[in-house]
Enzyme design. Structure first.
Site, PDB file in Angstrom:
ATOM      1  N   GLY A 170       0.833  -1.202   0.000  1.00 22.98           N
ATOM      2  CA  GLY A 170       0.000   0.000   0.000  1.00 22.98           C
ATOM      3  C   GLY A 170       0.862   1.244   0.000  1.00 22.98           C
ATOM      4  N   GLY A 405      23.353  12.227 -30.224  1.00 27.17           N
ATOM      5  CA  GLY A 405      22.786  12.783 -28.993  1.00 27.17           C
ATOM      6  C   GLY A 405      23.348  12.079 -27.774  1.00 27.17           C
TER       7      GLY A 405
HETATM    8  C1  HXC Z   1      -3.000  -4.328  12.517  1.00 26.58           C
HETATM    9  C2  HXC Z   1      -1.910  -6.176  11.792  1.00 26.58           C
HETATM   10  C3  HXC Z   1      -1.723  -5.591  10.522  1.00 26.58           C
HETATM   11  C4  HXC Z   1      -2.215  -4.281  10.316  1.00 26.58           C
HETATM   12  C5  HXC Z   1      -0.813  -7.532  10.521  1.00 26.58           C
HETATM   13  N1  HXC Z   1      -1.342  -7.376  11.733  1.00 26.58           N
HETATM   14  N2  HXC Z   1      -1.037  -6.457   9.767  1.00 26.58           N
HETATM   15  N3  HXC Z   1      -2.544  -5.547  12.767  1.00 26.58           N
HETATM   16  N4  HXC Z   1      -2.862  -3.686  11.348  1.00 26.58           N
HETATM   17  N5  HXC Z   1      -2.056  -3.661   9.172  1.00 26.58           N
HETATM   18  C6  HXC Z   1      -1.292  -8.298  12.836  1.00 26.58           C
HETATM   19  C7  HXC Z   1      -2.131  -9.543  12.613  1.00 26.58           C
HETATM   20  O1  HXC Z   1      -3.438  -9.324  13.001  1.00 26.58           O
HETATM   21  C8  HXC Z   1      -1.423 -10.546  13.503  1.00 26.58           C
HETATM   22  O2  HXC Z   1      -1.820 -10.306  14.823  1.00 26.58           O
HETATM   23  C9  HXC Z   1       0.027 -10.126  13.403  1.00 26.58           C
HETATM   24  O3  HXC Z   1       0.026  -8.793  12.964  1.00 26.58           O
HETATM   25  C10 HXC Z   1       0.809 -10.949  12.424  1.00 26.58           C
HETATM   26  O4  HXC Z   1       0.090 -11.003  11.206  1.00 26.58           O
HETATM   27  P1  HXC Z   1      -0.213 -12.355  10.448  1.00 26.58           P
HETATM   28  O5  HXC Z   1      -1.298 -12.075   9.494  1.00 26.58           O
HETATM   29  O6  HXC Z   1      -0.428 -13.454  11.428  1.00 26.58           O
HETATM   30  O7  HXC Z   1       1.167 -12.602   9.728  1.00 26.58           O
HETATM   31  P2  HXC Z   1       1.430 -13.234   8.300  1.00 26.58           P
HETATM   32  O8  HXC Z   1       0.620 -14.474   8.137  1.00 26.58           O
HETATM   33  O9  HXC Z   1       2.900 -13.334   8.187  1.00 26.58           O
HETATM   34  O10 HXC Z   1       0.891 -12.179   7.248  1.00 26.58           O
HETATM   35  C11 HXC Z   1       1.479 -10.904   7.151  1.00 26.58           C
HETATM   36  C12 HXC Z   1       0.607  -9.948   6.296  1.00 26.58           C
HETATM   37  C13 HXC Z   1      -0.822  -9.931   6.811  1.00 26.58           C
HETATM   38  C14 HXC Z   1       0.631 -10.469   4.850  1.00 26.58           C
HETATM   39  C15 HXC Z   1       1.278  -8.608   6.329  1.00 26.58           C
HETATM   40  O11 HXC Z   1      -0.785  -9.708   8.237  1.00 26.58           O
HETATM   41  C16 HXC Z   1      -1.663  -8.877   6.194  1.00 26.58           C
HETATM   42  O12 HXC Z   1      -2.162  -9.067   5.084  1.00 26.58           O
HETATM   43  N6  HXC Z   1      -1.847  -7.754   6.908  1.00 26.58           N
HETATM   44  C17 HXC Z   1      -2.660  -6.673   6.452  1.00 26.58           C
HETATM   45  C18 HXC Z   1      -1.980  -5.943   5.359  1.00 26.58           C
HETATM   46  C19 HXC Z   1      -2.741  -4.727   4.944  1.00 26.58           C
HETATM   47  O13 HXC Z   1      -3.731  -4.819   4.200  1.00 26.58           O
HETATM   48  N7  HXC Z   1      -2.363  -3.541   5.499  1.00 26.58           N
HETATM   49  C20 HXC Z   1      -2.983  -2.320   5.272  1.00 26.58           C
HETATM   50  C21 HXC Z   1      -2.413  -1.869   3.930  1.00 26.58           C
HETATM   51  S1  HXC Z   1      -2.974  -0.289   3.509  1.00 26.58           S
HETATM   52  P3  HXC Z   1      -1.905 -11.486  15.909  1.00 26.58           P
HETATM   53  O14 HXC Z   1      -2.453 -10.812  17.127  1.00 26.58           O
HETATM   54  O15 HXC Z   1      -2.796 -12.527  15.342  1.00 26.58           O
HETATM   55  O16 HXC Z   1      -0.514 -11.961  16.086  1.00 26.58           O
HETATM   56  C22 HXC Z   1      -1.816   0.638   4.085  1.00 26.58           C
HETATM   57  C23 HXC Z   1      -2.043   2.048   3.758  1.00 26.58           C
HETATM   58  C24 HXC Z   1      -0.833   2.879   4.051  1.00 26.58           C
HETATM   59  O17 HXC Z   1      -0.885   0.272   4.672  1.00 26.58           O
HETATM   60  C25 HXC Z   1      -1.082   4.196   3.438  1.00 26.58           C
HETATM   61  C26 HXC Z   1       0.035   5.148   3.681  1.00 26.58           C
HETATM   62  C27 HXC Z   1      -0.247   6.442   2.979  1.00 26.58           C
END
Ligand code: HXC
Length: 515
Positions: A170, A405
């Site tokens: 993102g 160029g």
């Molecule tokens: C809160 C999060 C999180 C997030 C992960 N966790 N991402 N908590 N906000 N964005 C937490 C999970 O709930 C989990 O908590 C722990 O971190 C580990 O994550 P897992 O999913 O168990 O790990 P893994 O299987 O390795 O997967 C990693 C991952 C996945 C692929 C990154 O967690 C994921 O898809 N996360 C969301 C990604 C996302 O969509 N982010 C927002 C993007 S938009 P527990 O308590 O179970 O251990 C963005 C906008 C930014 O970022 C804009 C800036 C301008």
């Protein structure tokens, strides 16, 4: 020690222990399964032993329920030394809420970024995060924006480096791409604006995370990553290596290192490097490693647009940026990717007062519909702009082809370069002899009894007349035609002569480089 003080120290130790445990032993073990290091281990390897000073270890996220608060809130920040020089660092801890970016986390990162800027020291960001902390919504987005703003304001003032050591998705990708150098770890890191699931839903394309935004993709296809590493440790050691070439800030003048390599070393082997046939390639990297101090060249963007080489080396101890055409790939011609790659590198060198040494063997810009439709005009102009705008010492050596160029663009005297040297094998002309003869002697050739023989005769004649360094030397566009063996000596002579160069561009808010 009084009893009361002992109690207070005990409490401090307990608090430290809790903070150092991050997300807890289970999560750390899970995190490290794939060979990854913990956030703290990464900092320890990056910095000189024992030099790390952590800040904000006890900062917690006040919007999280008290019982769930983790000291540090998923990022380790502070300062330390690399090769004895001060740097600031942040390292996201994936074991704490997935290293996700909260307002609190952003505040911690911004604090060290502000210190880095005020104190003129590089900032290294180690990223390993699930992105914006979902529970915090827009607060988290605001945190990212604060980091982006600081990245932009620090650009050109202090070197900024990002290591991607896990997910980076993102909007989170934009801080790394503003920084000067992006490192990625093979198989464990990825970067994309939208992930595979969103892509499938929107465009029906199926792609894996690795293929979409892994280290190989970004180092070879997009050019987003400047370096890739086999694992976390390799990545951190590479960052240390890169930092050894960089000044601490745009006013720092103390980057020279003593060398045992003699400045007047004659490199006889270079007299046999350039093949007799202009159609035969040779390895420009061989020339570079023969002439720089101790043969040590740190190549950047090694696997991206390999038809141009960029990287750092030293001449007589002083770091320089090297830009060189690579005749082994696409005959060393300039295309969109090569122009973008070299232009950004030259601007980095200029911002941080690193002289630019160019080695030229360029037949021209790559022809083709694909290049034209994708804007080679604009992208090629970036390279021209970067060379012309740069006020650092610029030394250019033409080894063989320098046509049209592309000759002008590649650090020629005509674009405010300081010293232009050429090998006797240089061919400096509007275009190659064969192409030129086909255009300007078309009629003569077609009317000849033996057109092929006439073409060869006229080509040879053109080569003698124009495809050599002497027309340019007679006009003063080339300062000196040198025996190849003298390359190292003469580059060092030139750099020494230009040591106190002062050059200015007209005062302005900023130029309008064709982005
Ligand atoms: C809160 C999060 C999180 C997030 C992960 N966790 N991402 N908590 N906000 N964005 C937490 C999970 O709930 C989990 O908590 C722990 O971190 C580990 O994550 P897992 O999913 O168990 O790990 P893994 O299987 O390795 O997967 C990693 C991952 C996945 C692929 C990154 O967690 C994921 O898809 N996360 C969301 C990604 C996302 O969509 N982010 C927002 C993007 S938009 P527990 O308590 O179970 O251990 C963005 C906008 C930014 O970022 C804009 C800036 C301008």
């Amino acid at each position: 020690m009084t009893e009361l003080m002992q109690k207070k120290i005990d409490e401090l130790e307990k608090r430290n222990e809790t903070a150092l445990a991050g997300g807890g032993a289970d999560k750390i073990a899970k995190h490290k399964k794939g060979g990854r290091l913990s956030a703290r281990e990464r900092v320890e390897i990056l910095l000189d032993p024992g030099s790390f000073v952590e800040m904000d270890r006890f900062v917690t996220n006040r919007s999280t329920p008290e019982a769930a608060r983790v000291p540090g809130d998923g990022v380790i920040t502070g300062y330390g030394r690399v090769n004895g020089k001060l740097i600031y660092v942040s390292s996201q801890d994936f074991t704490v809420v997935g290293g996700s970016m909260s307002r609190t986390q952003a505040n911690k990162v911004c604090k060290v970024m502000d210190l880095a800027l005020k104190n003129g020291a590089p900032f290294v960001s180690i990223n390993d995060s699930g992105g914006a902390r979902i529970q915090e919504g827009i607060e988290s987005l605001g945190g990212y924006a604060d980091i982006f703003s600081r990245n932009v304001l620090s650009s050109g003032v202090i070197p900024q480096i990002t290591a991607i050591m896990g997910p980076c998705a993102g909007g989170a990708v934009y801080s790394p791409s503003i920084t000067d150098f992006v490192f990625m770890v093979e198989n464990t890191s990825y970067m994309f604006v939208t992930g595979p699931d969103v892509i499938k839903a929107v465009t029906h394309e199926e792609v894996t995370k690795e293929d979409l935004g892994g280290a190989a993709t970004h180092s070879q296809k997009s050019g987003v990553a400047h370096f890739t590493a086999h694992d976390d440790k390799h990545c951190l050691l590479l960052i240390r290596e890169l930092l050894s070439f960089l000044p601490s800030n745009n006013l720092d003048d103390s980057v020279s290192l003593a060398t045992k390599d003699r400045p007047d070393r004659i490199v006889e082997s270079l007299n046999s490097l350039i093949p007799d046939s202009p159609k035969k390639p040779y390895d420009m990297l061989a020339l570079i490693s023969e002439v720089v101090d101790e043969g040590y060249f740190l190549e950047i963007h090694k696997n991206f647009a390999a038809n141009i080489i960029v990287g750092f080396a030293r001449f007589n101890g002083r770091p320089v940026g090297i830009v060189a055409n690579q005749p082994q790939i696409l005959a060393g011609c300039l295309n969109i990717e090569a122009s973008r790659k070299a232009a950004r590198f030259i601007r980095f060198c200029d911002a941080f007062n690193l002289p630019v040494v160019s080695f030229v063997d360029v037949p021209g810009f790559l022809p083709g519909k694909d290049q034209e439709w994708n804007g080679i005009i604009t992208h090629g102009a970036k390279l021209l702009y970067a060379y012309a705008e740069a006020t650092v010492p610029k030394v250019t050596l033409i080894t063989r082809k320098a046509y049209g160029g592309a000759y002008i663009v590649m650090g020629s005297k005509l674009l405010r370069s300081d010293v232009n040297l050429a090998f006797p094998s240089a061919e400096i002309a509007v275009m190659g002899a064969e192409g030129a003869v086909n255009i300007i002697k078309r009629e003569e050739i077609s009317k000849a009894k033996d057109p092929a023989a006439e073409r060869s005769r006229l080509t040879a004649e053109y080569e003698t007349q124009f495809s050599n360094p002497y027309v340019s030397a007679e006009l003063g566009y080339t300062d000196e035609v040198i025996e190849p063996a003298l390359t190292r000596k003469r580059i060092i002579d030139s750099l020494e002569m230009l040591k106190n160069k002062r050059d200015i561009i007209p005062p302005k808010k900023h130029g309008n480089i064709p982005l």
